[in-house]
Scaffold this motif. Structure first.
Motif, PDB file in Angstrom:
ATOM      1  N   GLY A  92     -74.994  30.699  58.815  1.00  0.00           N
ATOM      2  CA  GLY A  92     -74.831  29.332  58.346  1.00  0.00           C
ATOM      3  C   GLY A  92     -74.217  29.148  56.981  1.00  0.00           C
ATOM      4  O   GLY A  92     -74.101  28.011  56.511  1.00  0.00           O
ATOM      5  N   LEU A  93     -73.829  30.237  56.301  1.00  0.00           N
ATOM      6  CA  LEU A  93     -73.132  30.079  55.026  1.00  0.00           C
ATOM      7  C   LEU A  93     -71.772  29.411  55.229  1.00  0.00           C
ATOM      8  O   LEU A  93     -71.325  28.616  54.408  1.00  0.00           O
ATOM      9  N   LEU A  94     -71.128  29.780  56.321  1.00  0.00           N
ATOM     10  CA  LEU A  94     -69.858  29.185  56.721  1.00  0.00           C
ATOM     11  C   LEU A  94     -70.055  28.458  58.029  1.00  0.00           C
ATOM     12  O   LEU A  94     -70.696  28.990  58.952  1.00  0.00           O
ATOM     13  N   GLN A  95     -69.501  27.254  58.124  1.00  0.00           N
ATOM     14  CA  GLN A  95     -69.657  26.474  59.345  1.00  0.00           C
ATOM     15  C   GLN A  95     -68.297  25.996  59.820  1.00  0.00           C
ATOM     16  O   GLN A  95     -67.532  25.401  59.053  1.00  0.00           O
ATOM     17  N   LEU A  96     -68.004  26.293  61.073  1.00  0.00           N
ATOM     18  CA  LEU A  96     -66.767  25.840  61.687  1.00  0.00           C
ATOM     19  C   LEU A  96     -66.865  24.342  61.939  1.00  0.00           C
ATOM     20  O   LEU A  96     -67.819  23.866  62.555  1.00  0.00           O
ATOM     21  N   LYS A  97     -65.889  23.587  61.447  1.00  0.00           N
ATOM     22  CA  LYS A  97     -65.949  22.136  61.579  1.00  0.00           C
ATOM     23  C   LYS A  97     -65.800  21.679  63.027  1.00  0.00           C
ATOM     24  O   LYS A  97     -66.424  20.702  63.447  1.00  0.00           O
ATOM     25  N   ASN A  98     -64.957  22.357  63.779  1.00  0.00           N
ATOM     26  CA  ASN A  98     -64.748  22.042  65.184  1.00  0.00           C
ATOM     27  C   ASN A  98     -65.264  23.216  66.010  1.00  0.00           C
ATOM     28  O   ASN A  98     -64.593  24.228  66.146  1.00  0.00           O
ATOM     29  N   LEU A  99     -66.447  23.081  66.569  1.00  0.00           N
ATOM     30  CA  LEU A  99     -67.080  24.191  67.268  1.00  0.00           C
ATOM     31  C   LEU A  99     -66.298  24.627  68.500  1.00  0.00           C
ATOM     32  O   LEU A  99     -66.434  25.770  68.951  1.00  0.00           O
ATOM     33  N   GLN A 100     -65.466  23.737  69.046  1.00  0.00           N
ATOM     34  CA  GLN A 100     -64.666  24.116  70.208  1.00  0.00           C
ATOM     35  C   GLN A 100     -63.673  25.232  69.874  1.00  0.00           C
ATOM     36  O   GLN A 100     -63.254  25.984  70.757  1.00  0.00           O
ATOM     37  N   LEU A 101     -63.317  25.351  68.605  1.00  0.00           N
ATOM     38  CA  LEU A 101     -62.372  26.392  68.205  1.00  0.00           C
ATOM     39  C   LEU A 101     -62.976  27.790  68.309  1.00  0.00           C
ATOM     40  O   LEU A 101     -62.247  28.784  68.271  1.00  0.00           O
ATOM     41  N   ALA A 102     -64.295  27.859  68.445  1.00  0.00           N
ATOM     42  CA  ALA A 102     -64.940  29.159  68.639  1.00  0.00           C
ATOM     43  C   ALA A 102     -64.755  29.674  70.064  1.00  0.00           C
ATOM     44  O   ALA A 102     -65.031  30.837  70.343  1.00  0.00           O
ATOM     45  N   GLU A 103     -64.267  28.810  70.943  1.00  0.00           N
ATOM     46  CA  GLU A 103     -64.142  29.169  72.359  1.00  0.00           C
ATOM     47  C   GLU A 103     -62.799  29.810  72.690  1.00  0.00           C
ATOM     48  O   GLU A 103     -62.618  30.334  73.785  1.00  0.00           O
ATOM     49  N   ILE A 104     -61.845  29.774  71.759  1.00  0.00           N
ATOM     50  CA  ILE A 104     -60.504  30.293  72.038  1.00  0.00           C
ATOM     51  C   ILE A 104     -60.123  31.344  71.001  1.00  0.00           C
ATOM     52  O   ILE A 104     -60.595  31.298  69.859  1.00  0.00           O
ATOM     53  N   PRO A 105     -59.288  32.327  71.368  1.00  0.00           N
ATOM     54  CA  PRO A 105     -58.872  33.351  70.400  1.00  0.00           C
ATOM     55  C   PRO A 105     -57.835  32.833  69.419  1.00  0.00           C
ATOM     56  O   PRO A 105     -57.051  31.932  69.746  1.00  0.00           O
ATOM     57  N   HIS A 106     -57.830  33.411  68.216  1.00  0.00           N
ATOM     58  CA  HIS A 106     -56.907  33.014  67.154  1.00  0.00           C
ATOM     59  C   HIS A 106     -56.187  34.252  66.627  1.00  0.00           C
ATOM     60  O   HIS A 106     -56.787  35.317  66.483  1.00  0.00           O
ATOM     61  N   SER A 107     -54.919  34.112  66.315  1.00  0.00           N
ATOM     62  CA  SER A 107     -54.141  35.235  65.805  1.00  0.00           C
ATOM     63  C   SER A 107     -54.444  35.441  64.321  1.00  0.00           C
ATOM     64  O   SER A 107     -54.844  34.496  63.626  1.00  0.00           O
ATOM     65  N   PRO A 108     -54.240  36.668  63.808  1.00  0.00           N
ATOM     66  CA  PRO A 108     -54.549  36.949  62.401  1.00  0.00           C
ATOM     67  C   PRO A 108     -53.784  36.071  61.413  1.00  0.00           C
ATOM     68  O   PRO A 108     -54.263  35.859  60.297  1.00  0.00           O
ATOM     69  N   ASP A 109     -52.612  35.549  61.810  1.00  0.00           N
ATOM     70  CA  ASP A 109     -51.845  34.721  60.887  1.00  0.00           C
ATOM     71  C   ASP A 109     -52.198  33.244  60.970  1.00  0.00           C
ATOM     72  O   ASP A 109     -51.641  32.428  60.238  1.00  0.00           O
ATOM     73  N   SER A 110     -53.145  32.884  61.842  1.00  0.00           N
ATOM     74  CA  SER A 110     -53.552  31.482  61.930  1.00  0.00           C
ATOM     75  C   SER A 110     -54.316  31.078  60.671  1.00  0.00           C
ATOM     76  O   SER A 110     -55.029  31.891  60.074  1.00  0.00           O
ATOM     77  N   GLU A 111     -54.156  29.829  60.269  1.00  0.00           N
ATOM     78  CA  GLU A 111     -54.825  29.390  59.037  1.00  0.00           C
ATOM     79  C   GLU A 111     -56.337  29.394  59.188  1.00  0.00           C
ATOM     80  O   GLU A 111     -57.055  29.566  58.201  1.00  0.00           O
ATOM     81  N   LEU A 112     -56.841  29.263  60.400  1.00  0.00           N
ATOM     82  CA  LEU A 112     -58.288  29.354  60.605  1.00  0.00           C
ATOM     83  C   LEU A 112     -58.781  30.745  60.216  1.00  0.00           C
ATOM     84  O   LEU A 112     -59.779  30.888  59.488  1.00  0.00           O
ATOM     85  N   ILE A 113     -58.089  31.781  60.678  1.00  0.00           N
ATOM     86  CA  ILE A 113     -58.512  33.148  60.365  1.00  0.00           C
ATOM     87  C   ILE A 113     -58.304  33.453  58.881  1.00  0.00           C
ATOM     88  O   ILE A 113     -59.138  34.111  58.241  1.00  0.00           O
ATOM     89  N   VAL A 114     -57.202  32.984  58.311  1.00  0.00           N
ATOM     90  CA  VAL A 114     -56.948  33.208  56.884  1.00  0.00           C
ATOM     91  C   VAL A 114     -58.047  32.548  56.047  1.00  0.00           C
ATOM     92  O   VAL A 114     -58.559  33.144  55.084  1.00  0.00           O
ATOM     93  N   GLU A 115     -58.413  31.331  56.413  1.00  0.00           N
ATOM     94  CA  GLU A 115     -59.521  30.645  55.727  1.00  0.00           C
ATOM     95  C   GLU A 115     -60.806  31.452  55.817  1.00  0.00           C
ATOM     96  O   GLU A 115     -61.508  31.681  54.824  1.00  0.00           O
ATOM     97  N   TRP A 116     -61.132  31.857  57.024  1.00  0.00           N
ATOM     98  CA  TRP A 116     -62.365  32.619  57.283  1.00  0.00           C
ATOM     99  C   TRP A 116     -62.407  33.872  56.418  1.00  0.00           C
ATOM    100  O   TRP A 116     -63.416  34.172  55.768  1.00  0.00           O
ATOM    101  N   ARG A 117     -61.306  34.599  56.358  1.00  0.00           N
ATOM    102  CA  ARG A 117     -61.276  35.853  55.602  1.00  0.00           C
ATOM    103  C   ARG A 117     -61.365  35.597  54.094  1.00  0.00           C
ATOM    104  O   ARG A 117     -62.083  36.308  53.378  1.00  0.00           O
ATOM    105  N   ALA A 118     -60.641  34.585  53.606  1.00  0.00           N
ATOM    106  CA  ALA A 118     -60.665  34.293  52.166  1.00  0.00           C
ATOM    107  C   ALA A 118     -62.065  33.879  51.717  1.00  0.00           C
ATOM    108  O   ALA A 118     -62.563  34.342  50.675  1.00  0.00           O
TER     109      ALA A 118
END
Length: 402
Positions: free
Chosen positions: A314-340
């Motif tokens: 719960g330190l990080l929370q995905l704003k749109n939970l539906q995005l957890a249902e699909i894969p994301h590429s390493p260059d997607s801004e969602l993954i970049v955000e998550w890593r940063a």
């Protein structure tokens, strides 16, 4: 642009750029994630509990590839040292570099179906441990050279997906994610180390980096950042399809449009595999009596176990939970955000743990917090929440990022 490339290869740049996104997250101005720092204490307590379970005396080793070689409490490394006993200490260190470099590069996520049967123990291993044991056995059998216990440019250039598949017991029923990417990476490594004789010698092998680093020591001390710089310079060209500046491959560096400024101001470096490789090279250097300094200038590793810990607790929370249902590429801004955000949160988790345990950063550097620690805790919480312990966010990886 040379100064910019040097900057983007520095741990300072990782923290600088990640912190910019962290500040935006604190103001709830990011597209994909929000922060809940009220969970920081609970996360630190969870990690401490895992750490005490793993290391009751809190004598935590580095987070490195060597831990995976120790899985099951089998004396594999001692057996390797016995095989190398007639070599000088420096040549033994070179052999350990030759082992750990390809092993780390082969350690992107294996997927949840692959497993490896270790013939010497008759044990079956999966994920990172399985990849470690498979690469260890392959190294001892001469997979990366014309001789066992060695890796060299000529051997690496002969690597094919079929050769990796044979050593790693890959079949249609036992598939390994990113097989093509892994073999391509090793072939690129073979070609790349030939371009840097100052680092890898006239008969190029990863182990010759030991000689270069020994010459970088000062009064028996060597900065971990110096080792990282050598890794990023010497291995930087192996990464395919990445961003580049003036023909220089940047490696694990990505773009995020939320950062202010020009295109180059919006680049965020992570160098996850390179930092983990650096952590893994430090122990053979310590065996030579070299004191490693500046450990905490390095950053935490922004990958799916550490990042998953932050999401699952719960330190990080995905704003749109539906995005957890699909894969994301390493260059997607969602993954970049998550890593940063993971980079910044790991620093805060480490500080909170040290405060709770009344330990200094010298006594419990970040590399030990990762091992004790956040990576193990991330795997544990994932296993308790999802079948197969999959991460909370799906990643489409080619076997060269995570």
């Amino acid at each position: 642009m040379t100064n910019l490339v040097d900057y983007l290869r520095s741990p300072k740049a990782i923290r600088d750029r990640a912190s910019q996104l962290f500040e935006l997250a604190q103001a709830d101005k990011l597209a994909y994630f929000r922060l809940d720092l009220t969970q920081l204490d609970a996360v630190a307590d969870y990690v401490i509990a895992v750490m005490r379970q793993q290391y009751p005396d809190l004598q935590v080793p580095f987070h490195s590839r060597w831990r995976h070689f120790e899985v099951g409490n089998f004396p594999r490394v001692q057996q390797l040292e016995q095989a190398l006993k007639n070599l000088s200490p420096v040549d033994q260190a070179k052999a350990k570099f030759d082992l750990v470099v390809p092993s780390v590069l082969l350690d992107a996520g294996a997927g949840d179906r692959w497993q490896y049967l270790e013939s010497s123990t008759e044990q079956t291993w999966t994920r990172s441990e399985g990849l470690a044991i498979a690469s260890f056995d392959a190294f001892c059998q001469g997979a990366f050279s014309t001789q066992p216990y060695r890796t060299d440019a000529e051997g690496l250039k002969q690597i094919t997906p079929e050769k990796i598949a044979a050593f790693f017991q890959v079949t249609p029923e036992n598939p390994l994610v990113g097989l093509e990417g892994r073999s391509h990476l090793l072939r690129k490594l073979g070609h790349t180390i030939k371009q840097f004789p100052d680092l890898f010698g006239d008969s190029p092998r990863p182990g010759n980096l030991v000689d270069y680093l020994r010459h970088q020591t000062h009064q028996g001390e060597l900065s971990a950042v110096t080792v990282l710089n050598a890794v990023l310079l010497g291995f930087g060209d192996i990464w395919s399809g990445r961003l580049s500046i003036d023909g220089t491959n940047l490696g694990d560096v990505w773009h995020h449009s939320a950062l202010p400024g020009e295109d180059t101001d919006q680049l965020i470096p992570f160098h996850k595999l390179s930092q983990w490789l650096t952590y893994s090279l430090l122990e053979p250097l310590q065996d030579l009596g070299i004191t490693i300094t500046d450990l905490d200038q390095m950053t935490g590793l922004p990958e799916y176990r550490n990042g998953g810990l932050c999401v699952d607790l719960g330190l990080l929370q995905l704003k749109n939970l539906q995005l957890a249902e699909i894969p994301h590429s390493p260059d997607s801004e969602l993954i970049v955000e998550w890593r940063a955000l993971t980079v910044c949160l790991l620093d805060r988790i480490a500080d909170t743990i040290r405060t709770k345990l009344d330990l200094t950063s010298d006594a419990l550097p970040l590399v030990k917090v990762l091992q004790g620690g956040t990576w193990t805790a991330g795997r544990k919480i994932a296993a308790s929440l999802r079948p197969g312990g999959t991460p909370p966010i799906q990643i489409s990886s080619d076997g060269t990022v995570f």
